[in-house]
Write an enzyme that holds these catalytic residues in place. Structure first.
Site, short mmCIF file in Angstrom:
data_model
loop_
_atom_site.label_atom_id
_atom_site.label_comp_id
_atom_site.label_asym_id
_atom_site.label_seq_id
_atom_site.Cartn_x
_atom_site.Cartn_y
_atom_site.Cartn_z
N THR A 3 -4.10 5.77 -3.86
CA THR A 3 -4.83 6.79 -4.63
C THR A 3 -5.27 5.73 -5.80
O THR A 3 -5.72 6.16 -6.92
CB THR A 3 -3.95 7.82 -5.29
OG1 THR A 3 -2.82 7.27 -5.77
CG2 THR A 3 -3.65 8.66 -4.18
N VAL A 44 7.36 -6.15 -3.28
CA VAL A 44 7.30 -4.56 -2.98
C VAL A 44 8.45 -4.04 -3.48
O VAL A 44 9.82 -4.31 -3.34
CB VAL A 44 7.31 -4.68 -1.35
CG1 VAL A 44 7.04 -3.21 -0.81
CG2 VAL A 44 6.36 -5.51 -0.70
N GLY A 64 0.21 5.17 -1.87
CA GLY A 64 -0.34 6.21 -1.53
C GLY A 64 -2.03 6.12 -1.46
O GLY A 64 -2.74 7.07 -1.10
N TYR A 67 -8.64 11.40 -21.60
CA TYR A 67 -9.02 11.27 -20.32
C TYR A 67 -10.38 11.69 -20.05
O TYR A 67 -10.99 12.78 -20.64
CB TYR A 67 -8.05 12.05 -19.36
CG TYR A 67 -8.30 11.78 -17.96
CD1 TYR A 67 -7.16 11.16 -17.43
CD2 TYR A 67 -9.15 12.34 -16.88
CE1 TYR A 67 -7.00 10.73 -16.25
CE2 TYR A 67 -9.12 11.89 -15.68
CZ TYR A 67 -8.08 11.11 -15.18
OH TYR A 67 -7.95 10.71 -14.02
N TYR A 74 0.91 -1.00 -0.01
CA TYR A 74 0.22 -0.09 0.06
C TYR A 74 0.86 1.31 -0.14
O TYR A 74 1.62 1.36 0.95
CB TYR A 74 -0.73 0.00 1.18
CG TYR A 74 -1.99 0.95 1.30
CD1 TYR A 74 -3.26 0.88 0.84
CD2 TYR A 74 -1.59 2.26 1.99
CE1 TYR A 74 -4.02 1.99 1.09
CE2 TYR A 74 -2.53 3.24 2.02
CZ TYR A 74 -3.82 3.20 1.49
OH TYR A 74 -4.76 3.97 1.54
#
Lengths: 666, 625
Positions: free
Chosen positions: B206, B340, B204, B545, B202
């Site tokens: 986001t 990680v 940020g 986007y 884990y």
């Protein structure tokens, strides 16, 4: 069951819109005012405003065209600007010059003509409303049925009347021969394409880019005839796929969000070209389109052609149709401006779509009582009592309605009145004398040879057949089942299916039978015959019920001319055809073979004289590999496998059982 | 074009970098100088993100707890807090825009559950042996409900919506650990392997791809490995212009710390305030200034990853190698399925001397795309160039703060008149490209001219720095705005793709149309907002986007409806030649399309790497494959 949806679609309770007569208002108000009224149609929401000649520039400057020009230049060694020039000439020859003033002229002139020619021109206004909606949402492609030269003028006329965007129409180049009229048509939105340009890459590129540009820009609805040409027989013709491919491709390539296909069914109570068509089918070539010919045709203005019904069907969204059938992302790996042969799944999708649309056209064709009467008359060529005809017409009306025919039977009129007014309108085809109704045979002046007499009779029969043909799509599947029951070795469902499937295959050029739908059509036929009580299906059998006789024998009689006609063609190949028979010789040869048979009294079927049936029979034999084409020098020769043709002949005659493997699905 | 050559240049330069990081958002203290940096609360060597994130950040929404949009008693929108440029300001036109666009009303509130109901959180399934061994290492951990729930989600609409509604999570991490350095991670991974514990890295938090969601079928103890405390710059090598950084550092801290030494990475994804370096690597992130600095894959020189099989890293820091397929590319985009990321060596650049925003107005989207394509063709794209469609242009305008002087009002009106009346631009068609130039002053000005010249050939009109800057503000506050929408029955989400140039227009049009149509078909009562912008240009294509939002009043299950529409939109993207993702990644949200996207053989290749590196599926977030 997949076919369930189809049944419900053809349910007699099927909701169809009502009609409005657009001539009524014209008869009560000024034609000039009508022609000059304010015309401000709603447009496609994504429209890029554009003049007809700007379109040409867009096409000439397109990447698509540049690519092909360079390619052709490389192949031919000619300089690109010369090819570009050629492209420009092609486009000049092709392009329309739609302008409102010409449309107004037509609006005026056609109103005058329509008012004298027709009693009513009826349009389903709900269809118009749907169309108006569709035009704003997505590019629209109008796909009318094609029975008459009138069709496209009529279409534009109606759209003008309802203040809808005028279409641009793909028309055959032959119209351009009519000097002045050709230009007039061009200015009313027609663009002209050559009938054949098989290998001409440049022509194809200009043509397809021109159509696609108009579609993408939302310039105007695009109109063309799926059937490719006017049907001389009033049966729908096997759809042509070229233009449909072109208008669908922009959707697959993501250039438009969707394309709406709008089937339009134009039904004429009497076709202007009626006897012209019959003559043409009998080998008298059609008159070349010319302005003077058109003027001579003014004679027809003095006759009564009854009513026209124009039914605008539900718009069909290509996007919804393609859902799950075509993977659009396959178009992602290739530049979109490079022309490519459509992928297999696209091809079969376009093919299915074309058939589907033609069937939708058929479904919404309006049938007049005369169509039923013609069907009966053709089964009684020697004539029949008026009272019998009336009685049978009423019976047939019931049958047609239970099969969801779109029958325009006058409300509240006594049957006798309906029959007599139909006979009056078609007095050129049938007459009553001494209480008997029979076909009218034109009596030429002077002495008549037996061939001439036969020819005249054939004209009547074929004209009459063109009315019967209008109802065929309603009865086709059950009728084929009836014939299959008649010829099958047993009443076992499998045997009947085998016969059905054979007939289905045999007749798939003559009728609109969607490829691969044999089983579905069989099930539909069973369902319909069972529903109307003519047939029952205990266990694995299909048997006629006590009350089924009239229906089944009518159905057998309905297809009889086709069975006989195909048999004659088979016999011709077995008995007459010489070695080295060329494709060109085939039609006249088979015709004179049939004439001989009829004159000798061995054949009573006149419809085999129709070149349409002869061509379709040949196509069927070719498809079944009983006849093969071989190209020798410039000639295409037909090689006959007499064994195979003979056995087809026997199966058609019910002398040989069909030996096709039973489909696992049954 | 406003030119401020006569303003205090030296002061500006000194503040350049600070402006870049938080600058788009900083509080507007002084109208003349534009932007002034505020001091970050973080202490030296201590990052912005505390272990207890909920102390400063919202547990059920975006960003800092003290910063949020709300409609005040007068019905006017304001942005609270002190952190951002918009903070404390009143945005007078937002309410109108909001109500007109969505058919929403400030009187119809759909408030969120005020606090987390700890009893609704599934109990932690602890692996006792693991906990015992972990205790022995001294690495801090927690199994408090707040900590666990905070790490059970990213920022997908359905996740935030569920938090706001107080819905029960099916599965959340059973504990959270906070390694402090690479060696801590090695220890944790060893213990996880030893005790068969599932690890979910884990950073940020986001993610917008459901990548952080715990697989409900996971029966082992799930440990969320929070990298936030690994946030140091270990060294800076000025000769080679690289820095060696711990992967837990978040974007704003990285930039701030590098700035202190006069450097920057130039990597500025829109989430840079909160997203982490390790997260960027794991998702193949892209920053808005990639035209100058490159995307994350161009920026990394060396990556250290701890996997169940051990540590992967290269033996040197050569700038490019031909040593078979680049192993970095197994790591980049692996989305936490292999291990990680603990340390990264990445390129740094001196802080640019000069920076300038700009904007160009085009009569329509087509002209704008054509211009961007030409700019890409001539390879003269500024650090950032983005094209906002008309909807987004209007959205941006709705965020204009209250103008105090009559004069500014007058000038604005004049500008508008010039563009719409004099130049004949249709206010419902015109679009705006926002630009950001960087470099030494002279070159920036030269570059600027070049770009504006190109724009002019496509009918573009220069529209000032202010419009440009506002465009970038929008992207930073958009996530806060979503929370505001959700307070008033509006759900919103964004998604992205990349697509070849020739298909940009078709894709944008078709996707918007598809969304509108799907919404209608699924019973959405109000016209949805669909908006797009071209955010990145490449030689062969662009990144597009999309924003998509609708008023969900009258819908039984708005999230489900939303998901169906987004699904359809993605299918439309793929059918129109767009990619599955440009930079958000796949996560679990878009897994179903992986086979179609990279072929089943491709999936097999990735699977075999996963099987080799992590045979026991210790990194069991089940993303990607």
């Amino acid at each position: 069951m997949a076919s369930k949806t189809l049944y419900s679609q053809r349910d007699p309770m099927l909701k169809r819109d009502g009609f409005e007569d657009i001539l009524e208002e014209r008869r009560n108000s000024s034609d000039l005012k009508y022609a000059l009224r304010c015309y401000a149609p709603v447009l496609y929401k994504g429209v890029t405003p554009c003049k007809a000649n700007m379109l040409k520039n867009i096409v000439l400057q397109s990447d698509q065209l540049h690519y092909v020009i360079n390619k052709v230049s490389q192949e031919s060694g000619k300089a690109p600007d010369i090819i570009q020039e050629e492209a420009s000439v092609i486009l000049e020859e092709m392009a329309h010059r739609l302008q409102i003033s010409t449309v107004r002229f037509f609006a005026f002139a056609l109103t005058k003509a329509f008012k004298t020619l027709f009693q009513h021109v009826c349009v389903n206004e709900e269809g118009i409303q749907r169309l108006q909606q569709a035009i704003q949402e997505h590019p629209v492609v109008l796909l009318p049925s094609h029975r008459s030269y009138m069709d496209f003028l009529l279409m534009s006329y109606i759209l003008y009347t309802y203040d809808l965007a005028l279409p641009v129409i793909a028309a055959g180049m032959d119209f351009m021969g009519m000097k002045f009229v050709g230009e007039m048509l061009r200015m009313s939105g027609a663009f002209f394409i050559r009938r054949s340009f098989g290998g001409d890459k440049l022509y194809w590129a200009v043509f397809s880019e021109y159509v696609k540009t108009m579609l993408r820009n939302g310039f105007a609805p695009i109109e063309f005839f799926l059937e490719g040409t006017r049907s001389r027989t009033c049966k729908s013709l096997t759809p042509k796929l070229g233009l449909l491919n072109i208008v669908i491709e922009p959707f697959f390539k993501g250039e438009v969000f969707d394309v709406n296909l709008v089937p339009v069914s134009i039904s004429y109570e009497r076709i202007l070209e009626e006897s012209l068509y019959a003559r043409e089918l009998l080998g008298v070539p059609k008159p070349k389109e010319s302005t003077s010919g058109l003027l001579k045709a003014r004679r027809i203005l003095s006759e009564d052609y009854g009513s026209i019904h124009v039914y605008f069907g539900q718009p069909v969204s290509v996007r919804s149709l393609a859902q799950g059938k075509v993977n659009r992302s396959k178009y992602n790996l290739f530049p979109r401006h490079i022309p490519r042969k459509p992928m297999e799944e696209t091809q079969s999708f376009v093919n299915d779509t074309a058939y589907r649309i033609v069937r939708l056209q058929e479904d919404n064709m309006v049938l007049k009582p005369w169509v039923l009467m013609a069907s009966l008359l053709l089964q009684n060529l020697e004539g029949l009592e008026l009272s019998v005809l009336t009685e049978q017409t009423v019976w047939l009306r019931g049958l047609a309605l239970s099969y969801a025919a779109f029958l325009d039977w006058p409300d509240h009129a006594p049957t006798a009145k309906v029959v007599s007014s139909s006979l009056a309108l078609h007095r050129g085809l049938a007459c009553v004398s001494g209480g008997r109704v029979s076909l009218v045979v034109g009596e030429p002046l002077g002495p008549v040879t037996p061939e001439e007499a036969l020819f005249n009779r054939a004209v009547s029969v074929l004209s009459c057949a063109s009315y019967r043909n209008q109802v065929l799509h309603v009865f086709l599947r059950p009728a084929m089942l009836a014939v299959a029951m008649h010829t099958a070795a047993s009443s076992k469902k499998n045997d009947v299916y085998n016969c059905f499937s054979f007939l289905w295959d045999m007749f798939s050029n003559d009728f609109i039978l969607c490829p691969g739908d044999t089983v579905q059509d069989f099930e539909e036929a069973c369902y319909l015959l069972v529903k109307t009580g003519a047939v029952q299906m205990p266990q694995q059998d299909i048997v006629m019920t006590d009350i089924g006789q009239p229906t089944l024998s009518f159905f057998n009689g309905l297809l009889e001319p086709f069975l006989q006609g195909y048999q004659v063609v088979c016999r011709y190949f077995c008995e007459e055809a010489s070695e080295g028979l060329t494709e060109k010789q085939y039609i006249p040869a088979v015709r004179s073979f049939a004439v001989k048979l009829i004159l000798a009294g061995n054949l009573r079927c006149y419809e085999v004289l129709s070149s349409d049936m002869q061509k379709n029979a040949l196509a069927a034999l070719l498809r079944m590999d009983a006849v093969t084409k071989v190209k020798v020098a410039d000639q295409v020769t037909l090689i006959v496998n007499k064994m195979a043709v003979n056995s087809i002949d026997n199966i058609l005659g019910g002398k040989l059982p069909t030996q096709k493997a039973v489909l696992a699905r049954l | 074009m406003a030119s401020d050559s006569n303003s205090s240049e030296s002061q500006r330069i000194a503040q350049q970098r600070l402006r870049i990081i938080a600058g788009h958002l900083q509080k507007h203290k002084d109208d003349d100088s534009g932007i002034i940096a505020t001091e970050c609360k973080a202490e030296a060597n201590k990052g912005t993100v505390p272990r207890k994130r909920q102390e400063i950040m919202k547990w059920n929404g975006w960003g800092y707890s003290d910063s949020k949009f709300l409609f005040n008693k007068k019905g006017q929108a304001e942005f609270t807090g002190k952190r951002y440029r918009l903070s404390g300001m009143v945005l007078p036109s937002l309410q109108d825009w909001f109500e007109n666009t969505f058919g929403a009303s400030v009187n119809h509130k759909s408030p969120a559950t005020p606090a987390l109901n700890a009893s609704a959180v599934p109990p932690a399934r602890l692996n006792k042996a693991f906990v015992e061994d972990l205790k022995a290492t001294g690495i801090p951990f927690s199994h408090e409900a707040e900590d666990r729930v905070f790490r059970a989600h990213g920022h997908c609409l359905h996740e935030i919506f569920a938090l706001r509604e107080g819905k029960k999570f099916e599965r959340v991490p059973d504990m959270v650990v906070w390694p402090n350095c690479h060696n801590d991670v090695v220890k944790i991974v060893e213990l996880a392997c030893k005790h068969n514990v599932c690890l979910i890295p884990y950073g940020g938090g986001t993610s917008v791809t459901s990548a952080l969601e715990c697989p409900p079928e996971e029966t082992r103890c799930i440990v969320s490995l929070d990298t936030s405390q690994m946030n140091r710059i270990l060294w800076i090598d000025e000769k080679n212009l690289v820095a060696h950084v711990e992967a837990g550092i978040i974007g704003q801290d990285l930039e701030r710390l590098l700035n202190e030494s006069g450097y920057c990475t130039g990597h500025e994804p829109d989430s840079m305030e909160f997203s982490s370096l390790g997260g960027w690597v794991a998702t193949r992130a892209s920053g808005m200034k990639k035209n100058v600095y490159g995307n994350i894959e161009d920026l990394v020189i060396h990556i250290k990853v701890v996997t169940p099989r051990g540590v992967i890293e290269k033996s040197c820091q050569g700038p490019r190698m031909s040593t078979g397929p680049d192993i970095h590319h197994f790591i980049l985009g692996s989305e936490g399925t292999l291990g990680v990321v603990t340390e990264v060596t990445m390129k740094i650049r001196p802080i640019p001397e000069y920076q300038k925003y700009g904007s160009v107005v085009f009569p329509n989207f087509e002209a704008g795309v054509a211009c961007l394509r030409e700019v890409a063709k001539q390879r003269c794209a500024p650090a950032s160039i983005r094209l906002m469609d008309n909807e987004q242009f209007q959205f941006g305008h709705a965020l204009k703060p209250q103008v105090s002087s009559i004069f500014t009002n007058f000038v604005e009106g004049l500008k508008k008149f010039y563009i719409t009346k004099f130049k004949g631009f249709d206010p419902h068609q015109l679009v705006v490209a926002t630009l950001l130039f960087e470099g030494d002053r002279e070159r920036v000005l030269q570059h600027e001219k070049q770009v504006y010249d190109i724009a002019a050939t496509f009918g573009g009109l220069a529209a000032g720095e202010d419009n440009g800057q506002r465009g970038y503000i929008l992207t930073f506050v958009i996530a806060y705005l979503r929370d505001l929408g959700m307070d008033y029955y509006v759900v919103a989400e964004s998604f992205e793709t990349s697509v070849p140039w020739d298909r940009v227009l078709d894709l944008c049009r078709n996707v918007k149309e598809r969304i509108n149509r799907e919404c209608k078909e699924r019973g959405v009562q109000f016209q949805p907002l669909t908006s797009c912008r071209v955010t990145q240009t490449y030689d062969a294509g662009a990144c597009v986007y999309f924003y998509f939002a609708f008023n969900y009043r009258g819908l039984a299950d708005p999230v489900h409806t939303y998901e169906q529409v987004e699904h359809a939109a993605r299918e439309e993207i793929l059918a129109n030649g767009g990619s599955l993702s440009h930079h958000h990644g796949v996560g679990k949200l878009r897994k179903e399309w992986m086979k179609e996207s990279i072929s089943s053989l491709g999936v097999g290749m990735l699977q075999s790497v996963k099987d080799y590196v992590d045979p026991d599926n210790i990194f069991g977030n089940r993303n990607l494959l």
